[in-house]
Design a protein around this motif. Structure first.
Motif, short mmCIF file in Angstrom:
data_model
loop_
_atom_site.label_atom_id
_atom_site.label_comp_id
_atom_site.label_asym_id
_atom_site.label_seq_id
_atom_site.Cartn_x
_atom_site.Cartn_y
_atom_site.Cartn_z
N ILE A 6 0.87 -1.17 0.00
CA ILE A 6 0.00 0.00 0.00
C ILE A 6 0.91 1.23 0.00
CG2 ILE A 6 -1.74 1.27 1.32
CD1 ILE A 6 -2.53 -1.52 2.49
N PRO A 7 0.62 2.24 -0.85
CA PRO A 7 1.51 3.39 -0.92
C PRO A 7 1.49 4.22 0.36
CG PRO A 7 -0.46 3.77 -2.22
CD PRO A 7 -0.51 2.35 -1.75
N GLY A 8 2.65 4.73 0.71
CA GLY A 8 2.75 5.69 1.81
C GLY A 8 2.24 7.04 1.34
N ILE A 9 2.07 7.94 2.26
CA ILE A 9 1.50 9.25 1.95
C ILE A 9 2.28 10.00 0.87
CG2 ILE A 9 2.69 10.51 3.79
CD1 ILE A 9 -0.97 11.03 2.82
N GLN A 10 3.60 9.85 0.84
CA GLN A 10 4.40 10.57 -0.17
C GLN A 10 4.26 9.96 -1.56
OE1 GLN A 10 5.52 8.64 2.21
NE2 GLN A 10 7.39 7.59 1.69
N ASN A 11 3.78 8.73 -1.66
CA ASN A 11 3.61 8.07 -2.96
C ASN A 11 2.15 7.93 -3.37
OD1 ASN A 11 6.38 7.67 -3.38
ND2 ASN A 11 6.35 5.87 -2.08
N ASP A 12 1.24 8.48 -2.58
CA ASP A 12 -0.18 8.36 -2.86
C ASP A 12 -0.54 9.19 -4.09
OD1 ASP A 12 -2.70 7.43 -2.45
OD2 ASP A 12 -3.20 8.83 -0.85
N LYS A 13 -1.42 8.66 -4.92
CA LYS A 13 -1.84 9.33 -6.15
C LYS A 13 -3.36 9.55 -6.09
CE LYS A 13 2.17 8.64 -8.40
NZ LYS A 13 3.13 8.74 -7.36
N PRO A 14 -3.82 10.78 -5.82
CA PRO A 14 -5.26 11.03 -5.71
C PRO A 14 -6.06 10.60 -6.94
CG PRO A 14 -4.01 12.92 -4.93
CD PRO A 14 -3.03 11.97 -5.53
N TYR A 15 -5.51 10.75 -8.14
CA TYR A 15 -6.26 10.37 -9.34
C TYR A 15 -6.54 8.87 -9.38
CZ TYR A 15 -2.04 8.58 -11.66
OH TYR A 15 -0.92 7.86 -12.00
N LEU A 16 -5.70 8.07 -8.72
CA LEU A 16 -5.94 6.63 -8.67
C LEU A 16 -7.01 6.28 -7.64
CD1 LEU A 16 -2.25 5.36 -8.88
CD2 LEU A 16 -3.99 5.24 -10.68
N LYS A 17 -7.03 7.00 -6.53
CA LYS A 17 -8.04 6.76 -5.49
C LYS A 17 -9.45 7.00 -6.02
CE LYS A 17 -5.85 7.40 -1.07
NZ LYS A 17 -5.73 8.25 0.11
N GLU A 18 -9.57 7.89 -7.00
CA GLU A 18 -10.88 8.17 -7.58
C GLU A 18 -11.43 6.94 -8.31
OE1 GLU A 18 -10.41 11.57 -10.12
OE2 GLU A 18 -9.79 12.86 -8.47
N ILE A 19 -10.57 6.06 -8.76
CA ILE A 19 -10.99 4.87 -9.50
C ILE A 19 -11.37 3.75 -8.54
CG2 ILE A 19 -10.27 3.12 -11.17
CD1 ILE A 19 -8.35 5.34 -12.30
N ALA A 20 -10.47 3.40 -7.63
CA ALA A 20 -10.72 2.32 -6.67
C ALA A 20 -9.54 2.25 -5.70
CB ALA A 20 -10.86 0.98 -7.40
N PRO A 21 -9.72 1.60 -4.55
CA PRO A 21 -8.55 1.38 -3.68
C PRO A 21 -7.45 0.66 -4.49
CG PRO A 21 -10.55 0.75 -2.55
CD PRO A 21 -10.93 1.03 -3.98
N TYR A 22 -6.22 1.07 -4.25
CA TYR A 22 -5.13 0.54 -5.05
C TYR A 22 -3.87 0.38 -4.21
CZ TYR A 22 -2.61 4.94 -5.03
OH TYR A 22 -1.90 6.03 -4.64
N ILE B 252 7.62 -10.67 -15.19
CA ILE B 252 7.16 -10.06 -13.94
C ILE B 252 7.54 -8.58 -13.97
CG2 ILE B 252 7.38 -10.04 -11.43
CD1 ILE B 252 8.20 -12.98 -11.56
N TYR B 253 6.58 -7.73 -13.61
CA TYR B 253 6.84 -6.29 -13.58
C TYR B 253 5.92 -5.67 -12.53
CZ TYR B 253 8.32 -1.79 -15.48
OH TYR B 253 8.88 -0.55 -15.64
N THR B 254 6.27 -4.52 -12.02
CA THR B 254 5.47 -3.85 -11.00
C THR B 254 4.50 -2.86 -11.64
OG1 THR B 254 7.27 -4.06 -9.41
CG2 THR B 254 5.57 -2.43 -8.91
N PHE B 255 3.24 -2.93 -11.21
CA PHE B 255 2.18 -2.08 -11.74
C PHE B 255 1.32 -1.55 -10.61
CE2 PHE B 255 3.04 -5.14 -15.12
CZ PHE B 255 3.09 -4.34 -16.24
N VAL B 256 0.50 -0.55 -10.91
CA VAL B 256 -0.59 -0.15 -10.03
C VAL B 256 -1.60 -1.29 -10.10
CG1 VAL B 256 -2.56 1.43 -9.79
CG2 VAL B 256 -0.27 2.32 -10.33
#
Length: 155
Positions: free
Chosen positions: A65-81, A93-97
């Protein structure tokens, strides 16, 4: 690698995402698949690869789960991420939202992974609009490749 060789690879990848196609590059020597695509093989170092279409399905390997410094408000509008390593059915294998659907799913996700549970995911591109230059009104639209838990759709 020359920039003019790389730019068509990047463009083709993002054009594919916009069309719902997930393109990687397969090594003609060892068969390893690079996703997102590279011109050369990171497995054996061979310089020749070819385009392959991938399923867009896989398994979640890790999740944070992202910390406050890595949080992206535009992503929260879609769904918990969160951010997760995704192993595609084809191997890379690769890292994604990773979108989780509901907050209650997020809470136990790390424990489930640690216990060895297989958690399926599928590609979920989102549309983004970003300024061409910071502070200027001109924007570009593009598709960002994210993933979503299969169970988020079923819930």
């Amino acid at each position: 690698m020359l920039l003019e060789n790389m730019e068509p690879v990047v463009k083709k990848f993002y054009d594919g995402v916009a069309e719902g196609k997930y393109l990687g590059r397969k090594c003609t020597e060892c068969g390893a698949i690079e996703f997102p695509p590279h011109l050369g093989c990171n497995t054996c170092g061979h310089g020749e690869t070819e385009w392959v279409e991938l399923s867009g399905h896989g398994t979640l390997v890790s999740f944070v789960i992202p910390g406050i410094q890595n949080d992206k408000p535009y992503l929260k509008e879609i769904a918990p991420y969160g951010y997760g390593a995704v192993e595609l059915d084809e191997g890379p294998i690769y890292t994604f939202v990773v979108f989780c659907g509901k907050k209650k799913i997020v809470k136990g996700l790390q424990e489930r992974l640690h216990a060895g549970e297989k958690i399926g995911v599928h590609a979920k591109p989102i549309q983004r609009v970003t300024p061409v230059k910071p502070g200027e009104p001109e924007t570009i639209e593009w598709s960002e490749l994210c993933f979503e838990l299969d169970e988020a759709v079923e819930a």
